[in-house]
Write an enzyme that holds these catalytic residues in place. Structure first.
Site, mmCIF file in Angstrom:
data_model
loop_
_atom_site.group_PDB
_atom_site.id
_atom_site.type_symbol
_atom_site.label_atom_id
_atom_site.label_comp_id
_atom_site.label_asym_id
_atom_site.label_seq_id
_atom_site.Cartn_x
_atom_site.Cartn_y
_atom_site.Cartn_z
ATOM 1 N N ASP A 97 3.895 -7.859 -5.148
ATOM 2 C CA ASP A 97 4.573 -6.703 -5.713
ATOM 3 C C ASP A 97 5.577 -6.124 -4.723
ATOM 4 O OD1 ASP A 97 2.557 -5.882 -3.980
ATOM 5 O OD2 ASP A 97 1.674 -4.429 -5.348
ATOM 6 N N ASP A 100 5.830 -4.614 2.680
ATOM 7 C CA ASP A 100 6.017 -3.351 3.399
ATOM 8 C C ASP A 100 5.980 -3.642 4.901
ATOM 9 O OD1 ASP A 100 6.077 -0.638 4.005
ATOM 10 O OD2 ASP A 100 3.988 -0.290 3.500
ATOM 11 N N LYS A 128 10.504 -3.453 1.385
ATOM 12 C CA LYS A 128 10.746 -2.230 2.189
ATOM 13 C C LYS A 128 11.017 -2.668 3.616
ATOM 14 C CE LYS A 128 7.283 0.937 0.422
ATOM 15 N NZ LYS A 128 6.173 1.819 0.824
ATOM 16 N N VAL A 150 6.094 3.883 -3.757
ATOM 17 C CA VAL A 150 6.454 3.692 -5.162
ATOM 18 C C VAL A 150 5.255 3.223 -5.981
ATOM 19 C CG1 VAL A 150 8.906 3.239 -4.727
ATOM 20 C CG2 VAL A 150 7.281 1.346 -4.661
HETATM 21 P P1 IMP Z 1 2.061 -4.833 3.734
HETATM 22 O O1 IMP Z 1 0.892 -5.666 4.180
HETATM 23 O O2 IMP Z 1 2.206 -3.591 4.552
HETATM 24 O O3 IMP Z 1 3.344 -5.621 3.647
HETATM 25 O O4 IMP Z 1 1.736 -4.243 2.321
HETATM 26 C C1 IMP Z 1 1.436 -5.040 1.293
HETATM 27 C C2 IMP Z 1 0.693 -4.314 0.206
HETATM 28 O O5 IMP Z 1 0.626 -2.905 0.387
HETATM 29 C C3 IMP Z 1 1.421 -4.506 -1.077
HETATM 30 O O6 IMP Z 1 1.073 -5.720 -1.693
HETATM 31 C C4 IMP Z 1 0.976 -3.320 -1.890
HETATM 32 O O7 IMP Z 1 -0.239 -3.611 -2.535
HETATM 33 C C5 IMP Z 1 0.765 -2.244 -0.857
HETATM 34 N N1 IMP Z 1 1.939 -1.335 -0.807
HETATM 35 C C6 IMP Z 1 2.861 -1.237 0.171
HETATM 36 N N2 IMP Z 1 3.786 -0.320 -0.116
HETATM 37 C C7 IMP Z 1 3.439 0.190 -1.329
HETATM 38 C C8 IMP Z 1 4.024 1.188 -2.187
HETATM 39 O O8 IMP Z 1 5.066 1.813 -1.927
HETATM 40 N N3 IMP Z 1 3.364 1.423 -3.362
HETATM 41 C C9 IMP Z 1 2.230 0.762 -3.718
HETATM 42 N N4 IMP Z 1 1.662 -0.174 -2.956
HETATM 43 C C10 IMP Z 1 2.255 -0.457 -1.762
HETATM 44 MG MG MG Z 2 -0.294 -6.032 -3.183
#
Ligand code: IMP
Ligand code: MG
Length: 172
Positions: A97, A100, A128, A150
């Protein structure tokens, strides 16, 4: 009262997903592609994306928990459900989805790479880039967004808002 400020409409999402689907097909010739949806957030994007990819495709799911209900990544990736099939020699696209910090995708890439896929790419509806902690390659990104939280179109806050047909910024 929290409000959700619209960011991308249903129509904007649909148009972009169609482009991504055609691009993914073009990059893979007529080979079969295995789409690996990262649960739960990718379920809506995945279902629209596979319909936008002509030709042979299979669908698998990976259950991942990294957030524990808040709006900040814990950095700890926990596999709650593994793939049901081998990906050896297959062209694979991980479907997320949102990317981040990049920690989840980085972890999943390493985990799947050792299983010998023919190719392994990443498709994420949202990106992001400002919040990256590890350098990851997003091969197919729908929209790049600023560092705001979001929800909608599969993305949740504490399991709510996944059913919104659009994507918006959560404002507490
Ligand atoms: P990462 O490991 O920090 O890249 O984050 C990955 C996961 O964090 C994504 O697959 C989402 O499930 C969750 N996530 C990160 N940012 C958001 C946001 O803005 N809204 C909802 N879920 C988020
Ligand atoms: Mg996710």
């Amino acid at each position: 009262m929290p409000t959700i400020r619209p960011l991308f409409t249903e129509a904007q999402i649909a148009a972009r997903v169609t482009e991504l689907g055609l691009q993914i097909r073009a990059d893979h010739g007529d080979a079969a592609i295995t789409f690996i949806g990262v649960l739960k957030g990718s379920f809506m994007f995945l279902s629209d994306l596979v319909r936008a990819v002509p030709g042979d495709a299979t669908v698998e799911f990976l259950g991942v928990a990294s957030y524990h209900g808040g709006t900040h990544s814990s950095g700890v990736v926990q596999i709650t459900q593994d793939l049901r099939s081998s990906i050896e020699d297959r062209h694979c696209v991980i479907v997320e989805d949102i990317v981040d910090t990049g920690l989840t995708i980085d972890y999943l890439m390493r985990m799947l790479e050792v299983r010998g896929p023919r190719s392994l790419k990443v498709a994420s509806l949202l990106d992001k880039p400002d919040n990256r902690e590890v350098d990851v390659r997003v091969d197919y990104a729908g929209f790049s967004i600023p560092n705001e939280f979001v929800v909608g179109y599969g993305l949740d806050l504490g399991e709510l808002y996944r059913n919104l047909p659009f994507i918006g910024v959560y404002e507490p």
